[in-house]
Design a protein around this motif. Structure first.
Motif, PDB file in Angstrom:
ATOM      1  N   PRO A  22       0.813  -1.226   0.000  1.00 24.57           N
ATOM      2  CA  PRO A  22       0.000   0.000   0.000  1.00 24.57           C
ATOM      3  C   PRO A  22       0.842   1.271   0.000  1.00 24.57           C
ATOM      4  CG  PRO A  22      -0.897  -1.602   1.538  1.00 24.57           C
ATOM      5  CD  PRO A  22       0.432  -2.141   1.100  1.00 24.57           C
ATOM      6  N   PHE A  23       1.959   1.236   0.719  1.00 26.77           N
ATOM      7  CA  PHE A  23       2.876   2.380   0.737  1.00 26.77           C
ATOM      8  C   PHE A  23       3.402   2.633  -0.672  1.00 26.77           C
ATOM      9  CE2 PHE A  23       5.828   4.941   3.411  1.00 26.77           C
ATOM     10  CZ  PHE A  23       6.712   5.335   2.427  1.00 26.77           C
ATOM     11  N   ALA A  24       3.872   1.575  -1.323  1.00 22.20           N
ATOM     12  CA  ALA A  24       4.408   1.713  -2.677  1.00 22.20           C
ATOM     13  C   ALA A  24       3.351   2.225  -3.645  1.00 22.20           C
ATOM     14  CB  ALA A  24       4.953   0.366  -3.149  1.00 22.20           C
ATOM     15  N   ALA A  25       2.130   1.721  -3.505  1.00 20.39           N
ATOM     16  CA  ALA A  25       1.056   2.118  -4.407  1.00 20.39           C
ATOM     17  C   ALA A  25       0.725   3.602  -4.285  1.00 20.39           C
ATOM     18  CB  ALA A  25      -0.190   1.278  -4.127  1.00 20.39           C
ATOM     19  N   GLN A  26       0.687   4.105  -3.058  1.00 19.52           N
ATOM     20  CA  GLN A  26       0.390   5.519  -2.856  1.00 19.52           C
ATOM     21  C   GLN A  26       1.470   6.406  -3.468  1.00 19.52           C
ATOM     22  OE1 GLN A  26      -2.146   7.090  -2.000  1.00 19.52           O
ATOM     23  NE2 GLN A  26      -1.487   9.134  -1.359  1.00 19.52           N
ATOM     24  N   LEU A  27       2.732   6.055  -3.243  1.00 17.77           N
ATOM     25  CA  LEU A  27       3.823   6.830  -3.838  1.00 17.77           C
ATOM     26  C   LEU A  27       3.756   6.796  -5.361  1.00 17.77           C
ATOM     27  CD1 LEU A  27       7.020   6.071  -1.725  1.00 17.77           C
ATOM     28  CD2 LEU A  27       5.700   8.187  -1.804  1.00 17.77           C
ATOM     29  N   ALA A  28       3.472   5.617  -5.906  1.00 19.02           N
ATOM     30  CA  ALA A  28       3.420   5.475  -7.363  1.00 19.02           C
ATOM     31  C   ALA A  28       2.312   6.321  -7.966  1.00 19.02           C
ATOM     32  CB  ALA A  28       3.232   4.004  -7.729  1.00 19.02           C
ATOM     33  N   ARG A  29       1.170   6.397  -7.284  1.00 16.80           N
ATOM     34  CA  ARG A  29       0.071   7.216  -7.798  1.00 16.80           C
ATOM     35  C   ARG A  29       0.423   8.703  -7.776  1.00 16.80           C
ATOM     36  NH1 ARG A  29      -3.270   3.133  -5.350  1.00 16.80           N
ATOM     37  NH2 ARG A  29      -3.088   4.166  -3.321  1.00 16.80           N
ATOM     38  N   VAL A  30       1.089   9.136  -6.718  1.00 19.16           N
ATOM     39  CA  VAL A  30       1.409  10.558  -6.581  1.00 19.16           C
ATOM     40  C   VAL A  30       2.530  10.978  -7.526  1.00 19.16           C
ATOM     41  CG1 VAL A  30       2.304  12.318  -5.006  1.00 19.16           C
ATOM     42  CG2 VAL A  30       0.612  10.669  -4.200  1.00 19.16           C
ATOM     43  N   TYR A  31       3.580  10.168  -7.610  1.00 19.39           N
ATOM     44  CA  TYR A  31       4.770  10.559  -8.372  1.00 19.39           C
ATOM     45  C   TYR A  31       4.911   9.813  -9.694  1.00 19.39           C
ATOM     46  CZ  TYR A  31       6.033  12.901  -4.055  1.00 19.39           C
ATOM     47  OH  TYR A  31       6.024  13.711  -2.953  1.00 19.39           O
ATOM     48  N   ARG A  32       3.873   9.055 -10.074  1.00 22.62           N
ATOM     49  CA  ARG A  32       3.884   8.304 -11.331  1.00 22.62           C
ATOM     50  C   ARG A  32       5.113   7.401 -11.404  1.00 22.62           C
ATOM     51  NH1 ARG A  32       1.869  12.982 -15.671  1.00 22.62           N
ATOM     52  NH2 ARG A  32      -0.087  13.476 -14.587  1.00 22.62           N
ATOM     53  N   SER A  33       5.350   6.708 -10.348  1.00 24.19           N
ATOM     54  CA  SER A  33       6.531   5.860 -10.233  1.00 24.19           C
ATOM     55  C   SER A  33       6.280   4.483 -10.846  1.00 24.19           C
ATOM     56  CB  SER A  33       6.908   5.678  -8.764  1.00 24.19           C
ATOM     57  OG  SER A  33       6.899   6.904  -8.063  1.00 24.19           O
ATOM     58  N   THR A  34       7.366   3.823 -11.165  1.00 21.44           N
ATOM     59  CA  THR A  34       7.329   2.412 -11.530  1.00 21.44           C
ATOM     60  C   THR A  34       7.690   1.593 -10.304  1.00 21.44           C
ATOM     61  OG1 THR A  34       7.960   2.823 -13.829  1.00 21.44           O
ATOM     62  CG2 THR A  34       8.338   0.609 -12.972  1.00 21.44           C
ATOM     63  N   ILE A  35       6.861   0.608  -9.988  1.00 22.02           N
ATOM     64  CA  ILE A  35       7.134  -0.264  -8.849  1.00 22.02           C
ATOM     65  C   ILE A  35       7.819  -1.531  -9.363  1.00 22.02           C
ATOM     66  CG2 ILE A  35       6.129  -1.632  -6.982  1.00 22.02           C
ATOM     67  CD1 ILE A  35       3.846   0.385  -6.915  1.00 22.02           C
ATOM     68  N   VAL A  36       9.007  -1.769  -8.861  1.00 21.76           N
ATOM     69  CA  VAL A  36       9.771  -2.949  -9.250  1.00 21.76           C
ATOM     70  C   VAL A  36       9.636  -3.996  -8.150  1.00 21.76           C
ATOM     71  CG1 VAL A  36      12.039  -3.850  -9.902  1.00 21.76           C
ATOM     72  CG2 VAL A  36      11.410  -1.486 -10.506  1.00 21.76           C
ATOM     73  N   LEU A  37       8.967  -5.111  -8.464  1.00 21.29           N
ATOM     74  CA  LEU A  37       8.790  -6.190  -7.507  1.00 21.29           C
ATOM     75  C   LEU A  37       9.913  -7.208  -7.698  1.00 21.29           C
ATOM     76  CD1 LEU A  37       4.950  -6.791  -7.828  1.00 21.29           C
ATOM     77  CD2 LEU A  37       6.146  -5.359  -6.166  1.00 21.29           C
TER      78      LEU A  37
END
Length: 322
Positions: free
Chosen positions: A20-35
């Motif tokens: 959830p932390f990663a998802a919120q950051l990604a939405r705000v900063y248009r980030s790519t999440i690397v799993l």
């Protein structure tokens, strides 16, 4: 600031608490999440078995296929659905492999949970988090399974604490913390509190210094810390913090043990589980400037990592001459 966010997973629900932390950051900063899912063959078959050597490739293929299916499920459902994601599946030593991914993928932030699956066939995420704190070249957010961030119950006001020692190296923790605050609370409800702890000196040393140099060294160090934080907070409130809608406050505390004093200031005197506290996160750098009136931030950071129940943002700034 956070364009590529790395979330290592070991298959446990605990490790997934960082999502959830990663998802919120990604939405705000248009980030790519690397799993990332790292397969450790030797934890499965043991390193000393001659027969196991022949099974290594077969077991690796099975585990890597399982890892891919697992990460695909994570990407397509839950908090990461419709966000930009990528997957990294490797075999080998977990911490070493993660550090290699960080360098190759230009990772800006690593999200970990301090206690992962402790089963025999899973790597222990807690030990990996400790290695990341020591060696990771980018900020590491260490989630705590019993005190999650962001909290399950939404809160209007958000306050992060940054522990500083007066050095430029320690100030490396300020920018990422400001950007985190901006991502998780509405403007006018975001606060960063700068904390500096001045070590309490032995009375004999204070009296001797006063007698020889006509200077109250304890008061001098305290006043120096106050002036430093006052000037720094005023500068941030006029510039970066103001642009991000974050209010910067500050305070100076005194104590004989720096790490214990920081923990007491951010957690209070009662258990985190029994009483709400003022701060949602503690941030600090792993290395500060070692001189008189400076605390040895490396050892302080390590002790805090093992002691605090708060989510912890650790920054390992590049080495500089000080």
């Amino acid at each position: 600031m956070f364009k590529h966010i790395l979330v290592p997973l070991d298959g446990s629900p605990r490790a997934e608490q960082a999502l959830p932390f990663a998802a919120q950051l990604a939405r705000v900063y248009r980030s790519t999440i690397v799993l990332a899912r790292i397969v450790d063959i030797f934890e499965t078959i043991g390193a000393s078995s001659i027969q196991a050597a022949a099974l290594t490739n077969e077991i690796r293929e099975i585990q890597e296929k399982d890892a891919q299916e697992y990460l695909q499920r994570i990407c397509s459902s839950g908090p990461l659905e419709k966000l930009e994601t990528s997957m990294e599946i490797h075999s080998g030593d977990v911490a070493t492999t993660l550090l290699d991914i960080i360098n190759k993928q230009s990772i800006d932030l690593v999200l970990l949970t301090s206690h992962g699956h402790t089963g025999q066939k899973h790597w222990t995420l807690g030990s990996v988090a400790q290695k990341m704190v020591h060696h990771c070249p980018v900020p590491v957010f260490n989630q705590r399974e019993n005190y999650l961030f962001p909290p399950a119950a939404p809160t209007q006001d958000l306050t992060f604490c940054i522990a500083l020692d007066g050095s430029l190296l320690a100030e490396a923790s300020i920018p990422p913390t400001l950007y985190l605050a901006a991502a998780f609370a509405e403007p006018q409800h975001r606060e960063i509190h700068l904390l500096r702890v001045v070590k309490t000196l032995d009375i004999d040393r204070v009296e001797a210094f006063l007698k020889i140099h006509k200077l109250n060294i304890q008061k001098f160090l305290y006043d120096e810390a106050r002036n430093y934080l006052k000037e720094l907070s005023e500068s941030l409130n006029k510039d970066t913090a103001a642009q991000l809608g974050v209010q910067v406050t500050w305070s100076v505390s005194m104590g004989r043990d720096i790490a214990q004093t920081i923990i007491r200031e951010v957690e209070g005197e009662t258990s985190l589980q029994s009483s709400p506290i003022a701060y949602s996160l503690l941030a600090l750098a792993t290395h500060g400037r070692s001189a008189i009136a400076r605390w040895a931030a490396g050892s302080v950071a390590e002790r805090i990592f093992h002691t605090t129940g708060l989510p912890l943002l650790v920054i390992h700034p590049p080495a500089q001459n000080s």
